[in-house]
Design an enzyme around this catalytic site. Structure first.
Site, PDB file in Angstrom:
ATOM      1  N   CYS A  68       0.840  -1.204   0.000  1.00 35.90           N
ATOM      2  CA  CYS A  68       0.000   0.000   0.000  1.00 35.90           C
ATOM      3  C   CYS A  68       0.873   1.251   0.000  1.00 35.90           C
ATOM      4  O   CYS A  68       1.994   1.233   0.496  1.00 35.90           O
ATOM      5  CB  CYS A  68      -0.906  -0.003   1.236  1.00 35.90           C
ATOM      6  N   CYS A  72      -2.115   4.117   7.066  1.00 39.82           N
ATOM      7  CA  CYS A  72      -3.168   4.314   8.081  1.00 39.82           C
ATOM      8  C   CYS A  72      -2.755   3.598   9.377  1.00 39.82           C
ATOM      9  O   CYS A  72      -2.435   2.399   9.353  1.00 39.82           O
ATOM     10  CB  CYS A  72      -4.494   3.755   7.588  1.00 39.82           C
ATOM     11  N   CYS A  75      -4.551   0.268  10.326  1.00 37.46           N
ATOM     12  CA  CYS A  75      -4.763  -0.723   9.254  1.00 37.46           C
ATOM     13  C   CYS A  75      -4.657  -2.168   9.768  1.00 37.46           C
ATOM     14  O   CYS A  75      -3.695  -2.528  10.441  1.00 37.46           O
ATOM     15  CB  CYS A  75      -3.752  -0.514   8.141  1.00 37.46           C
TER      16      CYS A  75
HETATM   17  C1  LIG Z   1      -7.666  -2.981   4.516  1.00 39.15           C
HETATM   18  S1  LIG Z   1      -8.443  -1.808   3.480  1.00 39.15           S
HETATM   19  C2  LIG Z   1      -7.843  -2.234   1.878  1.00 39.15           C
HETATM   20  C3  LIG Z   1      -8.398  -1.377   0.757  1.00 39.15           C
HETATM   21  C4  LIG Z   1      -7.845   0.035   0.642  1.00 39.15           C
HETATM   22  N1  LIG Z   1      -6.480   0.126   0.860  1.00 39.15           N
HETATM   23  C5  LIG Z   1      -8.623   0.974   1.536  1.00 39.15           C
HETATM   24  O1  LIG Z   1      -8.090   1.455   2.527  1.00 39.15           O
HETATM   25  O2  LIG Z   1      -9.785   1.190   1.217  1.00 39.15           O
HETATM   26  C6  LIG Z   1     -10.147  -2.388   3.400  1.00 39.15           C
HETATM   27  C7  LIG Z   1     -11.098  -1.632   4.306  1.00 39.15           C
HETATM   28  O3  LIG Z   1     -10.791  -1.950   5.638  1.00 39.15           O
HETATM   29  C8  LIG Z   1     -10.883  -0.773   6.404  1.00 39.15           C
HETATM   30  N2  LIG Z   1     -10.063  -0.922   7.613  1.00 39.15           N
HETATM   31  C9  LIG Z   1      -8.735  -0.926   7.704  1.00 39.15           C
HETATM   32  N3  LIG Z   1      -8.325  -1.092   8.968  1.00 39.15           N
HETATM   33  C10 LIG Z   1      -9.450  -1.195   9.717  1.00 39.15           C
HETATM   34  C11 LIG Z   1      -9.686  -1.389  11.119  1.00 39.15           C
HETATM   35  N4  LIG Z   1      -8.715  -1.507  11.994  1.00 39.15           N
HETATM   36  N5  LIG Z   1     -10.973  -1.478  11.521  1.00 39.15           N
HETATM   37  C12 LIG Z   1     -12.016  -1.390  10.640  1.00 39.15           C
HETATM   38  N6  LIG Z   1     -11.844  -1.215   9.312  1.00 39.15           N
HETATM   39  C13 LIG Z   1     -10.567  -1.109   8.855  1.00 39.15           C
HETATM   40  C14 LIG Z   1     -10.364   0.300   5.459  1.00 39.15           C
HETATM   41  O4  LIG Z   1     -10.731   1.597   5.850  1.00 39.15           O
HETATM   42  C15 LIG Z   1     -11.021  -0.111   4.165  1.00 39.15           C
HETATM   43  O5  LIG Z   1     -12.294   0.444   4.045  1.00 39.15           O
HETATM   44  S1  SF4 Z   2      -6.399   0.869   5.341  1.00 40.32           S
HETATM   45 FE1  SF4 Z   2      -4.433  -0.174   5.103  1.00 40.32          FE
HETATM   46  S2  SF4 Z   2      -4.484  -0.925   3.039  1.00 40.32           S
HETATM   47 FE2  SF4 Z   2      -6.066   0.655   3.138  1.00 40.32          FE
HETATM   48  S3  SF4 Z   2      -5.068   2.593   2.593  1.00 40.32           S
HETATM   49 FE3  SF4 Z   2      -4.853   2.407   4.767  1.00 40.32          FE
HETATM   50  S4  SF4 Z   2      -2.862   1.438   5.056  1.00 40.32           S
HETATM   51 FE4  SF4 Z   2      -3.456   1.081   2.969  1.00 40.32          FE
END
Ligand SMILES: C[S@@+](CC[C@H](N)C(=O)[O-])C[C@H]1O[C@@H](n2cnc3c(N)ncnc32)[C@H](O)[C@@H]1O
Ligand code: SF4
Length: 312
Positions: A68, A72, A75
């Site tokens: 990525c 975040c 994440c």
């Molecule tokens: C892991 S991300 C991957 C896709 C993309 N990178 C994004 O951020 O949309 C998939 C979804 O999971 C959410 N997400 C990530 N970490 C999270 C957490 N700790 N609790 C709940 N949702 C989470 C993100 O905001 C996103 O909507």
């Molecule tokens: S939630 Fe994780 S995978 Fe999605 S943009 Fe943020 S760092 Fe990247």
């Protein structure tokens, strides 16, 4: 040489895993995980047939990359590997899942547009819609790497695009880590929203509610963007991903209480497209198909601590 051996092993392992996955997907292991549709009403012939008829993997989330461009802090699907399955193997896995009953596929990550600048994702999207004829093909993305040329090439094959946005305050996005350099996450969000309208792709928004945005009122901005759905997640901890030993993130400081989450939902009750996902709902409902396509071989306990939305 060592690399070649590893690669061969990965391939044969993958084939064995796929067979195993499909067997497990069709058995009761998946039922308590809720990845899959409820047991269907069966005909007499089916009842007399194998137990494999009991459930079908109707909705699958394929996190084909963990890489990525964002960072975040909360994440829960982090860059623990850089592995991505070769495209023909990925297609083969998807075809087998379709044969086992998959109707919906959602591509996620990591950031799904990062690998081969979106062409890997585009080819999988095209394959799932044009060749597998899946009723629903969707993506969840941070929105930062999407170009209009991608919509021109692949837009016809995509049903839904969800873009993640946790705040309409750019400073809050920066604190969360949703951003890259000086680029504005919100500008990207608006651009992608417009392209979705232009290329007739349903536009969705995902927001993770955490300590930094829990007091925000997003009603006006969400109403103006008018997504078909606004998924609102309570920030979730997953051991080994964003909490505990060997994790690449420490998300504890992002965690909010049930009551804080409820207060956020109450503040936004006028937003009709809002769909809440509490920690409990996420833990109970999701399957992850990871970059090795091996997610479903985890035990139910480990498995339920992984996350993959039925329907991002
Ligand atoms: C892991 S991300 C991957 C896709 C993309 N990178 C994004 O951020 O949309 C998939 C979804 O999971 C959410 N997400 C990530 N970490 C999270 C957490 N700790 N609790 C709940 N949702 C989470 C993100 O905001 C996103 O909507
Ligand atoms: S939630 Fe994780 S995978 Fe999605 S943009 Fe943020 S760092 Fe990247």
């Amino acid at each position: 040489m060592l690399m070649q051996l590893c690669f061969k092993n990965v391939h044969s392992l993958f084939s064995a895993l796929l067979r195993w996955i499909l067997m497990m997907v069709s058995r009761t292991l998946v039922q308590p995980l809720g990845i899959i549709s409820r047991p269907k009403i069966r005909t007499k012939e089916q009842k007399e047939g194998s137990s494999a008829q009991l459930t079908t993997p109707s909705s699958v989330n394929y996190h084909f990359t963990r890489q990525c461009n964002y960072k975040c802090g909360f994440c829960f699907h982090t860059a623990k590997t850089s592995f991505v399955l070769p495209i023909e193997e990925a297609k083969r896995g998807l075809r087998l899942l379709k044969e086992a009953g998959m109707e919906k596929v959602n591509f996620s990550g990591g950031e799904p547009f990062i690998h081969e600048r979106g062409s890997f994702l585009g080819e999988l999207v095209r394959y799932c819609k044009q060749e597998l004829q899946l009723p629903s093909v969707s993506i969840v993305s941070n929105g930062s790497l999407i170009k209009e040329s991608w919509f021109q090439k692949y837009g016809d094959y995509l049903d839904i695009l969800a873009v993640s946005c946790d705040s309409f305050n750019e400073d809050t996005n920066k604190v969360i880590g949703r951003g890259q350099g000086k680029k504005s996450h919100l500008d990207n969000l608006h651009k992608v929203c417009t392209w979705c309208q232009d290329y007739k792709v349903a536009f969705k928004i995902n927001s993770v509610i955490n300590t930094y945005n829990v007091d925000e009122d997003m009603t006006e901005q969400i109403t103006a963007l008018n997504p078909v759905r606004w998924k609102v997640f309570q920030c979730l901890l997953i051991d080994g991903e964003n909490a505990g030993e060997n994790s690449l993130r420490e998300a504890e400081k992002f965690i909010i209480s049930e009551q804080q989450f409820q207060d956020f939902l109450d503040r936004h009750q006028s937003v009709e497209c809002l769909v809440p996902e509490s920690n409990q709902k996420m833990r109970d409902s999701y399957l992850i198909l990871d970059e090795y396509v091996s997610g479903v071989i985890f035990s139910p306990l480990q498995f339920s601590s992984h996350y993959c939305a039925r329907d991002f």
